[in-house]
Design an enzyme around this catalytic site. Sequence first.
Site, short mmCIF file in Angstrom:
data_model
loop_
_atom_site.label_atom_id
_atom_site.label_comp_id
_atom_site.label_asym_id
_atom_site.label_seq_id
_atom_site.Cartn_x
_atom_site.Cartn_y
_atom_site.Cartn_z
N LEU A 1 30.48 66.95 61.67
CA LEU A 1 30.58 67.61 62.90
C LEU A 1 29.73 68.26 63.35
O LEU A 1 28.84 68.80 63.52
CB LEU A 1 31.14 69.20 62.43
CG LEU A 1 31.79 70.28 63.24
CD1 LEU A 1 33.09 69.80 63.36
CD2 LEU A 1 31.86 71.45 62.38
N GLY A 2 29.28 66.44 64.83
CA GLY A 2 28.32 66.73 65.76
C GLY A 2 28.78 67.06 66.82
O GLY A 2 29.85 68.13 66.78
N ILE B 1 30.46 65.29 69.44
CA ILE B 1 31.13 65.05 69.29
C ILE B 1 32.22 65.51 68.86
O ILE B 1 33.52 65.46 68.71
CB ILE B 1 30.91 63.45 69.42
CG1 ILE B 1 30.77 62.61 70.88
CG2 ILE B 1 32.54 62.97 69.62
CD1 ILE B 1 30.79 61.59 70.26
N ARG C 1 27.38 66.60 55.95
CA ARG C 1 26.81 66.42 55.31
C ARG C 1 26.40 67.76 54.32
O ARG C 1 25.77 68.23 53.28
CB ARG C 1 25.02 65.69 54.86
CG ARG C 1 25.43 64.31 55.26
CD ARG C 1 23.91 63.65 56.00
NE ARG C 1 23.91 63.93 56.75
CZ ARG C 1 23.00 63.09 57.49
NH1 ARG C 1 22.18 62.87 57.70
NH2 ARG C 1 22.58 64.08 59.08
N ARG D 1 32.62 54.89 64.57
CA ARG D 1 32.22 52.95 64.20
C ARG D 1 33.42 51.95 63.78
O ARG D 1 33.74 52.59 62.53
CB ARG D 1 30.72 52.52 63.87
CG ARG D 1 29.52 52.78 64.73
CD ARG D 1 29.45 52.15 66.21
NE ARG D 1 28.65 52.06 66.95
CZ ARG D 1 29.07 52.97 68.09
NH1 ARG D 1 29.58 53.49 68.72
NH2 ARG D 1 27.66 53.21 69.31
N ASP E 1 39.45 53.06 69.09
CA ASP E 1 38.96 52.33 69.34
C ASP E 1 37.52 51.45 69.15
O ASP E 1 37.35 51.00 70.40
CB ASP E 1 38.58 54.18 70.78
CG ASP E 1 37.48 54.35 71.78
OD1 ASP E 1 38.14 52.44 72.47
OD2 ASP E 1 36.77 53.99 71.45
N GLU F 1 34.58 43.74 66.10
CA GLU F 1 34.81 43.63 67.86
C GLU F 1 33.41 42.58 68.60
O GLU F 1 33.04 42.21 67.83
CB GLU F 1 34.67 44.87 67.77
CG GLU F 1 34.86 46.34 67.63
CD GLU F 1 33.84 47.60 67.97
OE1 GLU F 1 33.22 47.37 69.28
OE2 GLU F 1 34.32 48.84 67.54
N HIS G 1 37.38 49.83 72.64
CA HIS G 1 35.67 50.63 72.46
C HIS G 1 35.61 51.87 73.79
O HIS G 1 34.45 51.14 74.67
CB HIS G 1 34.91 49.70 72.22
CG HIS G 1 33.65 50.34 71.34
ND1 HIS G 1 32.63 50.33 70.65
CD2 HIS G 1 32.94 51.32 72.38
CE1 HIS G 1 31.71 50.70 70.22
NE2 HIS G 1 31.86 51.82 70.73
#
Length: 310
Positions: free
Chosen positions: A150-151, A153, A173, A230, A254, A259, A277
């Site tokens: 929950l940053g 974004i 965390r 990622r 995404d 990749e 991506h």
Amino acid sequence: MPPTLLVLIPLAVENRASIAAAFDIVDASDPASRDQAIAGHGERIRAVLTNGTTGIAASDIERLPNLELIGALGAGYENIARDAAKARGIVVANGAGTNDSCVADHAFALLLAAVRAIPVLDRACRDGVWREQLPMQPNFSGKRLGVVGLGAIGRKVARRASGFELEIGYHNRRPQPDVPYEYFDSLMALAGWADYLVVTTPGGAATQHLIDADVLEALGPQGYLVNVSRGSVVDTAALADALAHGAIAGAGLDVYEGEPAPPARLAGSERVVLTPHVGGRSPEALAASAALFVENATRHFAGQPVLTPV
């Protein structure tokens, strides 16, 4: 004379122009040209512009004796050799905040597309297949959405979820006291509770294969996974097995391991929606990131702290 900047990534014409107004640019957007650029201009390069995927290796940093600043377009910086930079006193800054809305929007596009099987239905409609010949998809709204990380974004994903009448939980965390969402101190517990699991946690060694077979099993056969963080965060083999055997209902990715080549075991599955991506890419997001890099660089070379240090 403006500082010399080594650019390791492709830039849109308009973004390159805004950066060129502040720097003498040396372009090196592929490994061969990078080696040539460093060999030919290494002594005068004072700044590097890259991104989290391309990064810059410690061996390249070593060849740039006057390097002072490394900037990353976008929030990611996982492939920048930060230890080597820190040892030299080189400032590392990223584009935190410039593409958060774009990524959150894309996460919901993937989730809606996966739950409502939009790519499958689009193909069927073009092939003349009518609705009675197709399985019905579940309602999207009224379910439980779990956010992993929950940053900035993750918070925007959660805010968008409220518009779809979704119940929201998260794993981090540590709990965030300023949000009204339910906190789960265990990822397994969150996966077991959620209908949808959206991954927005940073990449890197600490989150390598955080989403593994056990988490997918906990998410369950009615559950959907979306990854806009990622590719390394999700165990591709475990996800392919889960999709193939109905352990989860579907996924939207995404980002993915290996990749830019699409994951072979997922590319043929109708249960997964894949995009290359692009979650953080929009004209607005890239322009904002380029502008932030110029602001950070201007501050740094004026002896001031950067706005978004890593």
